[in-house]
Structure formats: C-alpha cells, structure tokens
Design a protein around this motif. Structure first.
Motif, PDB file in Angstrom:
ATOM      1  N   GLN A  52       0.839  -1.188   0.000  1.00 25.67           N
ATOM      2  CA  GLN A  52       0.000   0.000   0.000  1.00 25.67           C
ATOM      3  C   GLN A  52       0.882   1.249   0.000  1.00 25.67           C
ATOM      4  O   GLN A  52       1.967   1.256   0.550  1.00 25.67           O
ATOM      5  CB  GLN A  52      -0.923  -0.010   1.218  1.00 25.67           C
ATOM      6  CG  GLN A  52      -2.017  -1.050   1.102  1.00 25.67           C
ATOM      7  CD  GLN A  52      -3.107  -0.851   2.142  1.00 25.67           C
ATOM      8  OE1 GLN A  52      -2.885  -0.222   3.166  1.00 25.67           O
ATOM      9  NE2 GLN A  52      -4.281  -1.392   1.881  1.00 25.67           N
TER      10      GLN A  52
ATOM     11  N   LYS B 171     -15.419  -3.733  -6.202  1.00 20.35           N
ATOM     12  CA  LYS B 171     -14.312  -3.392  -7.093  1.00 20.35           C
ATOM     13  C   LYS B 171     -14.858  -2.736  -8.365  1.00 20.35           C
ATOM     14  O   LYS B 171     -15.943  -3.089  -8.832  1.00 20.35           O
ATOM     15  CB  LYS B 171     -13.518  -4.646  -7.464  1.00 20.35           C
ATOM     16  CG  LYS B 171     -12.895  -5.344  -6.260  1.00 20.35           C
ATOM     17  CD  LYS B 171     -12.174  -6.620  -6.670  1.00 20.35           C
ATOM     18  CE  LYS B 171     -11.602  -7.340  -5.456  1.00 20.35           C
ATOM     19  NZ  LYS B 171     -10.915  -8.606  -5.840  1.00 20.35           N
TER      20      LYS B 171
ATOM     21  N   TRP C 205     -11.030   4.864  -6.313  1.00 20.47           N
ATOM     22  CA  TRP C 205     -11.028   3.537  -5.672  1.00 20.47           C
ATOM     23  C   TRP C 205      -9.615   3.168  -5.230  1.00 20.47           C
ATOM     24  O   TRP C 205      -9.423   2.626  -4.136  1.00 20.47           O
ATOM     25  CB  TRP C 205     -11.584   2.491  -6.637  1.00 20.47           C
ATOM     26  CG  TRP C 205     -11.698   1.135  -6.016  1.00 20.47           C
ATOM     27  CD1 TRP C 205     -12.695   0.683  -5.193  1.00 20.47           C
ATOM     28  CD2 TRP C 205     -10.785   0.047  -6.165  1.00 20.47           C
ATOM     29  NE1 TRP C 205     -12.458  -0.611  -4.816  1.00 20.47           N
ATOM     30  CE2 TRP C 205     -11.293  -1.036  -5.402  1.00 20.47           C
ATOM     31  CE3 TRP C 205      -9.606  -0.130  -6.866  1.00 20.47           C
ATOM     32  CZ2 TRP C 205     -10.643  -2.269  -5.323  1.00 20.47           C
ATOM     33  CZ3 TRP C 205      -8.957  -1.348  -6.787  1.00 20.47           C
ATOM     34  CH2 TRP C 205      -9.464  -2.406  -6.031  1.00 20.47           C
TER      35      TRP C 205
ATOM     36  N   LYS D 169      -8.793   4.968  -2.076  1.00 20.09           N
ATOM     37  CA  LYS D 169      -9.501   4.369  -0.935  1.00 20.09           C
ATOM     38  C   LYS D 169      -8.826   3.096  -0.472  1.00 20.09           C
ATOM     39  O   LYS D 169      -8.851   2.758   0.717  1.00 20.09           O
ATOM     40  CB  LYS D 169     -10.955   4.095  -1.325  1.00 20.09           C
ATOM     41  CG  LYS D 169     -11.840   3.722  -0.149  1.00 20.09           C
ATOM     42  CD  LYS D 169     -13.296   3.634  -0.562  1.00 20.09           C
ATOM     43  CE  LYS D 169     -14.185   3.318   0.650  1.00 20.09           C
ATOM     44  NZ  LYS D 169     -15.623   3.257   0.277  1.00 20.09           N
ATOM     45  N   GLN D 170      -8.191   2.364  -1.405  1.00 24.28           N
ATOM     46  CA  GLN D 170      -7.478   1.136  -1.046  1.00 24.28           C
ATOM     47  C   GLN D 170      -6.081   1.411  -0.511  1.00 24.28           C
ATOM     48  O   GLN D 170      -5.378   0.486  -0.106  1.00 24.28           O
ATOM     49  CB  GLN D 170      -7.376   0.201  -2.263  1.00 24.28           C
ATOM     50  CG  GLN D 170      -8.680  -0.115  -2.952  1.00 24.28           C
ATOM     51  CD  GLN D 170      -9.763  -0.573  -1.983  1.00 24.28           C
ATOM     52  OE1 GLN D 170      -9.544  -1.504  -1.196  1.00 24.28           O
ATOM     53  NE2 GLN D 170     -10.923   0.062  -2.030  1.00 24.28           N
TER      54      GLN D 170
ATOM     55  N   GLN E  58       0.171  -6.297   3.085  1.00 23.54           N
ATOM     56  CA  GLN E  58       0.160  -6.411   1.632  1.00 23.54           C
ATOM     57  C   GLN E  58       1.523  -6.028   1.069  1.00 23.54           C
ATOM     58  O   GLN E  58       2.057  -4.960   1.348  1.00 23.54           O
ATOM     59  CB  GLN E  58      -0.919  -5.503   1.048  1.00 23.54           C
ATOM     60  CG  GLN E  58      -1.109  -5.685  -0.449  1.00 23.54           C
ATOM     61  CD  GLN E  58      -2.422  -5.115  -0.929  1.00 23.54           C
ATOM     62  OE1 GLN E  58      -3.418  -5.124  -0.222  1.00 23.54           O
ATOM     63  NE2 GLN E  58      -2.432  -4.603  -2.147  1.00 23.54           N
TER      64      GLN E  58
ATOM     65  N   LYS F   9      -9.187   1.975   7.703  1.00 25.30           N
ATOM     66  CA  LYS F   9      -8.732   3.052   6.817  1.00 25.30           C
ATOM     67  C   LYS F   9      -9.611   4.285   6.942  1.00 25.30           C
ATOM     68  O   LYS F   9     -10.060   4.860   5.949  1.00 25.30           O
ATOM     69  CB  LYS F   9      -8.702   2.561   5.359  1.00 25.30           C
ATOM     70  CG  LYS F   9      -7.811   1.360   5.141  1.00 25.30           C
ATOM     71  CD  LYS F   9      -7.900   0.852   3.717  1.00 25.30           C
ATOM     72  CE  LYS F   9      -7.064  -0.412   3.536  1.00 25.30           C
ATOM     73  NZ  LYS F   9      -7.214  -0.998   2.188  1.00 25.30           N
TER      74      LYS F   9
END
Length: 567
Positions: free
Chosen positions: A23, A83, A149, A152-153, A313, A464
């Motif tokens: 990330q 997604k 998106w 946001k991830q 991750q 998050k």
C-alpha cells in the motif's frame, strides 16, 4: 462471449496490478499484448491455442458495444465485491495508446489514437467512437472511479487528464511506459554489459541510468521522469528477468517474449530497536511477488527451514536471527522450497539501505525498506562508511539533514557499516550535485514536489478511516511556499471547501465535521498531490474481533508477540 468473460478479465487485471503490491505504491496500468497473453494464460487459464488478445477484445466489445455505439454506462460503478467494473475497458484504451507509441511518434494525436481504439473495438471510421463524443466525459468518469477507488485502497493513482484536444486521451497516454522497441534496446544493453546475474530492481535501474546517453530518446525521457522512477525500475527489472529466463541470449529477441513468473523473491531490511538497551537489530524482510498469492513457502536459512508467512500487503513477516555486517557486505541467496517454480530468496549486497517508518503505525519505532521517503518524512540510512563523505556533501549543500547525534555504529566502530538517524530531504536542487555514489543520489533525490500527510486525530487504521469529530490535521509538504487546497465530497461529487495560498509544511485543519469520503487535492505550478480521507461516526464503525494470534520468532525460540485483529 458474454459478460462473464468481461468480468473475469476485469477481476484478473485487478489481481495482477494490485496483488502483492505494498500500500502506498503508485499504480500504472502499463499493458501490452505480451501482458494480455500472460494474464490470459495464468489467470484465466485459457488454452494455448486461443488468441488471448482476441478473447480480451471480444469480451470488451460484447459488453460495451451496442449497435455500433459505445455504451460505457454498462461498466460504471462497483461490482458486488466492491471493485470497479471499468478496468478491462481502461486497459484496452491503454493498449491503444501503447500501440500508437510503437510507431515511435513523439506525440500521439487524438485522431490516430481513436483510430487505433476503434480498431481494437471492431469499429470502423475515423474520429471518436459513436457514444464517446468530446465533452461527454464518459471515459473520464471511469478514470476518476478507478483513481478514487485506488486512493480508498491506499494506493496512489497516476492517470491524469491533459489539456486541449488531448484532455481526455491523456489518461491512457499517461499510463504507457516501455514499448517493444525499448525492451529490445534494454536487452542489447544487458548483452553488451554482460549483466547475467539477477539484480534487484533498484540496483539494475541505477546501472541502466548510468548508460542513459547510449539509449533511445524515449528511454532517456523515461529515465529523467522522476515521478515514474519506481515503476520504470520494476519494468526494467521485469525485462531483465525475462532475458535471464531465456538463458541470456546473445542476440536481441525480435519477438514478444513469452512472459513467465519470476523465479526469485527479494528481501529488504526490517529494523527494530530496544529503547531500554539501545540495541538495533536488522532482519531479512521478504517481499511478496506481484500478481499472485504465494502460500506454503519455506526458506533454507541458518540451518533451518523457515516458513514465509504474510505480514501486510506486499510483504512477508521478517525471518530468522538478526543479520550481521557480513550479510550486508556479501548479500544472501537462500533456496526456496515450494510448489511454485521459485528458486531463490535474494538479499542483495548493496552499499546502502533506506529505511522509512511503518506506514501503518508510524509511531511504533519500526523502520524498514518499505519504499522511498515522502516529502517531510524522517528516515534512516544504513550504509558503508565510505558513503559518509557523499552524505556530508549533500548535507553541506543543504539538500539533506540528519539529527546532530544521529550517526550510529550498529555493529561497533570496527565494522564497515554506519546508521544515520533522523534524515530528511530539504531541497529539490539536486541536478548540479555529483556525489561519488550515483545510486545513492538517485535513491535520495525527491521524486515529487508536493505530498499530503494526515496527522494526529483518532485513526482506525484497519478500517482506513478517522473518527468523525476527531479528524486529522493536514500538512502539505512541498518545495513551493504556497499551495491551493480543494476538498471534494465524493458522495456529492463536488468540491465543498477551497483554501487558497495555504502555506506548505504547516499543519492546518479542514473542520469537515461530517462523516463521508473525501478527496483532498493540493496544487501549485501544475504540480498536484491527492489523498483520500474517510470520516466515520461511532455507529458506522465495524466491531473488532480477535481473529488470530501471531507468533513472532526471535532467534531459535518463539514468543507471543501480538494479536492480529480484523475490523
């Protein structure tokens, strides 16, 4: 063909671009026919006699083309898994831009781009496809969905719009990188230099950069683009790995290489410090591989087989006993035992390592090789003693600073390695400075001119978000004295706050006082930075439960270190 094929391609592309990626990373949709073939064979498991490009094209055509007209409303929004449904089409548009760049043009014209896009979509004629007229913003809506998106991830989007006739087609153009001709030139360089051993991406990038004036104009421009350094390093590394997999042929391969999974994993450094005893320890920190989940991996290390277990991750948990100065001097090549075609875990021998604070818990005191330092961020340099003169040069030129008592000998003064604590980048004026170690300069030279940091407040990290009423302060780090700040309410789809001439490098509050998802954008002199902020009320938070415990290995013993909680 049916919608199922489109959704399968869409999901496979998301998995390839994001699986195993830490990330905070920048995400580029760099795609070519070779990658389409690789994804079709390895993710969708298409038969080898199937033309993967045609399969991909037809899946998009069957989903968005109705009576010779493009209907992008079919792929707006998110799927039931949350997604975006647009990625397969966006990838096709990037492929059109990539094919145009193969013609070695300096600029990609709007007319030629849409001619190529229409060909991929099975449409005839010139100009924009019917249903995508200029000003309709139909394709821009999809790019904005994808960008938001990603934010946001926890990733950094890289697609942006242009001006004039290229206003919208700049989105796919901004994602293109290495052309096939560039890959051939890189292979020629590998052959000429005899680089027949596996190198980590950063080291290989520096070696290629030192040969910049022998390369094509397009490659030179890419190498000089600081914003794309990390991605370009990975792309060059990928070409090198494929060349190694082909047996290092002595002539350039005049065909698209059949891409294979890389056979090696690489490890960085994970640093811990005992504040009471003043002991600093470094551990091997293995990186995950892009594009696929890897389970049940074992490493032969320190006379034991050690399992690689997932951390966050992009990374596995640190392994083994602490590494020493000999490991830093010589590197390590450890055998991997797995059901995959993996061979080695490589800890490269390097002259220095840059360690940044834990992005999830910056107050923890943990540092690791998670990436390059952000503007305004303090970091640690672990390096050989003979690099100190280069670092002092940067310090004297007021490009870099560190704490007055920040120099430390982690293995004792008789050994070759030092650690410099509390480092921070001060300026962007690096072009006229030439230290002896160019790789060090490349690693430290800032790649952006603006960055946004969210600080303090009550952060619910695993969700998050921040708690509404306890929102974070904002600070824009940058080399410009002032920036303009805009805040967009993503649910309402409009800007709700504008701050002109906000001072950089100073904290300020937005005072939003309303739960929701927001995009914060800072801009100055055509440079911009964006970050995502989610505010939630108490009743919107998910209840946390203890799902698992994590056993950390310390030496040859095991101790219970912490709980892993999922929210």
């Amino acid at each position: 063909m049916n919608i199922h094929n489109y959704l399968s391609w869409n999901e496979s592309l998301i998995s390839y671009f994001l699986t195993g990626i830490p990330q905070g990373s920048k995400i580029y949709l760099t795609i070519d026919e070779d990658l389409i073939d690789f994804i079709g064979k390895n993710f969708l498991h298409l038969d080898h006699d199937i033309n993967t490009l045609d399969h991909f094209r037809c899946s998009v055509i069957d989903t968005i083309i109705e009576d010779e007209k493009v209907n992008l409303k079919n792929i707006q929004g998110l799927n039931p898994q949350g997604k975006p449904k647009c990625l397969a089409f966006l990838s096709l548009s990037v492929l059109a831009a990539f094919q145009m760049s193969e013609d070695d043009q300096e600029e990609i014209s709007e007319k030629d781009y849409f001619t190529r896009l229409k060909s991929l979509l099975g449409l005839s004629g010139e100009g924009r496809p019917n249903g995508m007229r200029f000003g309709s913003q139909s394709e821009e809506i999809l790019w904005l969905e994808w960008n938001r998106w990603l934010l946001k991830q926890g990733f950094q989007p890289t697609a942006y719009k242009g001006t004039g006739p290229q206003k919208f087609i700049k989105y796919p153009i901004s994602q293109t990188l290495l052309r096939q001709v560039d890959k051939h030139k890189l292979q020629d360089l590998f052959i000429k230099k005899g680089w027949k051993t596996s190198l980590d991406a950063e080291t290989l990038y520096t070696k290629v950069y030192q040969e910049i004036f022998t390369l094509s104009k397009h490659l030179q421009q890419l190498l000089k683009d600081r914003k794309r350094t990390e991605l370009l390093a990975e792309a060059i590394y990928d070409v090198h790995q494929q060349w190694l997999a082909e047996g290092c042929p002595s002539t350039t391969i005049k065909r698209i290489i059949n891409r294979n999974w890389c056979k090696n994993l690489f490890a960085g450094i994970y640093r811990t410090e005992d504040l009471f005893l003043g002991e600093v320890k470094y551990y091997l920190y293995p990186k995950q591989q892009r594009g696929r989940e890897l389970d049940f991996l074992q490493i032969n290390y320190q006379n034991n087989k050690q399992e690689l277990r997932k951390d966050r991750q992009g990374w596995f948990l640190p392994i083994g006993n602490p590494i020493n100065n000999e490991h830093l001097d010589n590197g390590l090549r450890l055998t991997i035992t797995s059901e995959y075609e993996l061979e080695k875990l490589i800890f490269p021998a390097r002259d220095f390592w840059i360690l940044v604070p834990d992005p999830d818990e910056p107050e923890s005191g943990i540092y690791a090789s998670w990436g390059t330092p952000e503007l305004g961020q303090q970091f640690i340099i672990v390096c050989k003693k003979d690099l100190l003169s280069d670092l002092e040069l940067l310090q004297n030129e007021q490009l870099l600073k560190w704490e007055d008592d920040g120099l430390f000998y982690p293995f004792g003064e008789d050994y070759n390695w030092i650690e410099i604590f509390g480092c921070q980048i001060l300026s962007q004026a690096w072009e006229a400075i030439f230290p002896q170690n160019l790789e060090l300069k490349n690693a430290l030279q800032p790649r952006t001119k603006l960055s946004i940091s969210l600080q303090n407040g009550l952060c619910i990290r695993h969700q998050k978000c921040w708690l509404n009423g306890y929102e974070p302060n904002v600070i824009v780090y940058g080399f410009y004295p002032k920036v303009n700040v805009e805040v967009f309410d993503l649910q309402e789809g409009k800007a709700i706050k504008q701050i002109e001439s906000q001072s950089t490098n100073e904290t300020f509050s937005l005072n939003l006082n309303k739960s929701g998802n927001y995009l914060i954008k800072a801009s100055s002199h055509e440079e911009f930075a964006e970050t995502f902020l989610s505010l939630k009320d108490w009743d919107e938070l998910e209840v946390s439960t203890i799902n698992n415990t994590q056993i950390e290995q310390v030496g040859n013993n095991y101790s219970l270190d912490k709980f892993i909680t999922y929210y």
